[in-house]
Enzyme design. Structure first.
Site, PDB file in Angstrom:
ATOM      1  N   TYR A 111      14.188   8.433  -0.545  1.00  0.00           N
ATOM      2  CA  TYR A 111      13.705   7.701  -1.872  1.00  0.00           C
ATOM      3  C   TYR A 111      12.090   7.858  -1.617  1.00  0.00           C
ATOM      4  O   TYR A 111      11.639   7.483  -0.552  1.00  0.00           O
ATOM      5  CB  TYR A 111      14.065   6.429  -1.992  1.00  0.00           C
ATOM      6  CG  TYR A 111      13.402   5.808  -3.279  1.00  0.00           C
ATOM      7  CD1 TYR A 111      13.916   6.187  -4.320  1.00  0.00           C
ATOM      8  CD2 TYR A 111      12.392   4.939  -3.046  1.00  0.00           C
ATOM      9  CE1 TYR A 111      13.306   5.443  -5.517  1.00  0.00           C
ATOM     10  CE2 TYR A 111      11.854   4.135  -4.014  1.00  0.00           C
ATOM     11  CZ  TYR A 111      12.343   4.613  -5.195  1.00  0.00           C
ATOM     12  OH  TYR A 111      11.732   3.868  -6.297  1.00  0.00           O
ATOM     13  N   ASP A 148       6.993  11.420   4.219  1.00  0.00           N
ATOM     14  CA  ASP A 148       6.878  10.081   3.558  1.00  0.00           C
ATOM     15  C   ASP A 148       7.003   9.149   4.518  1.00  0.00           C
ATOM     16  O   ASP A 148       8.086   8.724   4.973  1.00  0.00           O
ATOM     17  CB  ASP A 148       7.938  10.100   2.251  1.00  0.00           C
ATOM     18  CG  ASP A 148       7.877   8.717   1.745  1.00  0.00           C
ATOM     19  OD1 ASP A 148       7.060   7.875   1.980  1.00  0.00           O
ATOM     20  OD2 ASP A 148       8.337   8.810   0.597  1.00  0.00           O
ATOM     21  N   LYS A 161       3.564  -0.063   2.180  1.00  0.00           N
ATOM     22  CA  LYS A 161       4.170  -1.264   2.812  1.00  0.00           C
ATOM     23  C   LYS A 161       3.187  -1.809   3.666  1.00  0.00           C
ATOM     24  O   LYS A 161       2.416  -2.780   3.372  1.00  0.00           O
ATOM     25  CB  LYS A 161       5.636  -1.043   3.235  1.00  0.00           C
ATOM     26  CG  LYS A 161       6.429  -0.423   2.127  1.00  0.00           C
ATOM     27  CD  LYS A 161       7.906  -0.557   2.498  1.00  0.00           C
ATOM     28  CE  LYS A 161       8.742   0.066   1.621  1.00  0.00           C
ATOM     29  NZ  LYS A 161       8.881  -0.887   0.388  1.00  0.00           N
TER      30      LYS A 161
END
Length: 407
Positions: free
Chosen positions: A120, A215, A243
């Site tokens: 994702y 990523d 994050k």
């Protein structure tokens, strides 16, 4: 995910968090193994982070102009991630991945992007696709509102399926701008790369002039000081971070080789901008959080991860329920119904209904887990060996109860 659609039921509304624990509006406490989907590596309401944000708040919430702390954070990132020579701060992982892909297209003059099923990269149109009937087909829209023509520029392959990835790059490499990959996927559950999958991907993308984008929104600062690229000793061309970078506030970044980043406005023609990018409160929280992540801290996280894995594997064996525990550092997933998971197809073959029963049994025992078989549990510096023991005891009770009931 917050709606618990994958497991059923109504999620608790959280009132506050402290350390490794959450308390909902009804006053019920939980040991938290979601950690805001990995962002809260220091735990909730860490005093140093709160102090840093409080000091920044007194100076103002946003200026629409450069601040010195942005440069401090950039220096810290480039020190820990040598492959990042220049970086741009943004506000979310979605924005980082979307911008990195646009930059790769502008740099190469190519349109296609290769991603992996189950990885994702946020909800921008061109990346919100899944595999079609086969792992080498063009992507199809994964959501209403995504034009088929846009999704059609995204190729999708299975993670860890090297022969097919190799064939795709050899056949269409001259048309592919970027390969975008979570070096350790965590959005289909934790699925480590098999063998030298990432190393061979690095070599072949370099050969075909394809920009390799890691990523590391989840794995960055999670799997070590320099993320997954340090752990696997691989230098991608571009990296996405998020994050942990924001310490619980909205902050992300993308960066990499200086010659590629020089194509980004205002130096080059590839446009990207964001009013709240590099927000002072988020930068302060990120600097304070990253400052806590010493080699000793990573050793503690690794030890807790190993303890959790061993305990959960023991609980599975005792119950006789088929499954496995897959881990990378301080993130791990208990898969039910499969002896191992190497890609998204195998993850989808797990027993989702059984996981839902397991999940609710754990919540009843005040263990807060991700509400999906396809997500990772996370540990933080606030977790202790006792917290992990609570997790393991609860898992054993729940799995034994399920087994006794005949699954």
């Amino acid at each position: 995910m917050r709606a618990w659609r994958a497991v059923g039921g109504t999620p608790p509304f959280i009132q506050r968090g402290r350390g490794a624990e959450l308390v909902d509006v009804d006053g019920k406490a939980y040991v938290d193994f979601v950690c805001s989907w990995g962002a809260m590596v220091a735990g909730h309401a860490h005093p140093r982070v709160l102090r840093a944000v409080g000091e920044a708040l007194k100076r103002g919430t946003h200026f629409g102009a450069p601040t010195a702390q942005e440069v401090e954070l950039a220096r810290e990132v480039t020190r820990r991630f040598p492959a990042i020579e220049k970086l741009r701060l943004v506000s979310s992982g979605t924005e980082a991945a979307m911008s990195a892909v646009r930059l790769a297209r502008g740099f190469t003059g190519r349109d296609k992007v290769l991603k992996f099923a189950g990885c994702y990269h946020g909800h921008s149109d061109g990346l919100l696709v899944r595999a079609g009937s086969g792992s080498l087909t063009f992507g199809v829209p994964d959501s209403p509102g995504v034009p088929t023509a846009v999704a059609g520029l995204t190729l999708v392959a299975e993670f860890n399926d090297w022969p097919r990835v190799q064939a795709l790059l050899c056949e269409q490499g001259s048309e592919i701008a970027a390969v975008l990959v979570e070096p350790v996927p965590a959005n289909m559950g934790v699925v480590p790369p098999v063998g030298d999958f990432l190393g061979r991907l690095r070599e072949l993308t370099h050969r075909h002039g394809v920009v390799l984008i890691f990523d590391e929104v989840i794995t960055g600062f999670r799997l070590g000081s320099g993320g997954a690229q340090q752990r696997f000793d691989i230098s991608p061309d571009l990296t996405c971070l998020g994050k942990i970078l924001g310490g619980g506030l909205p902050l992300a970044a993308f960066g990499g080789r200086a010659d590629i980043m020089s194509h980004l406005a205002p130096d080059g023609g590839v446009y990207q901008a964001g009013t709240l990018s590099g927000n002072p409160l988020a930068v302060a929280a990120g600097l304070a959080t990253v400052g806590l992540l010493s080699e000793r801290a990573y050793g503690e996280l690794e030890a807790l991860g190993a303890q959790a894995q061993e305990g959960l594997e023991r609980a599975l064996r005792d119950s006789g329920i088929p499954g496995c525990v897959q881990r990378a550092g301080s993130m791990l997933t208990l898969f039910l119904g499969r002896p191992s998971v190497r890609n998204f197809a195998e993850a989808r073959a797990c027993d989702g209904a059984l996981f839902a029963r397991y999940f609710h049994g754990m919540v009843e025992r005040q263990i807060y887990l991700p509400p999906s078989q396809f997500e990772a549990m996370f540990l933080s510096l606030a977790h202790t060996s006792d917290h992990v023991d609570q997790l393991v005891r609860a898992a054993r009770e729940v799995l034994l109860a399920i087994a006794k009931a005949g699954q």
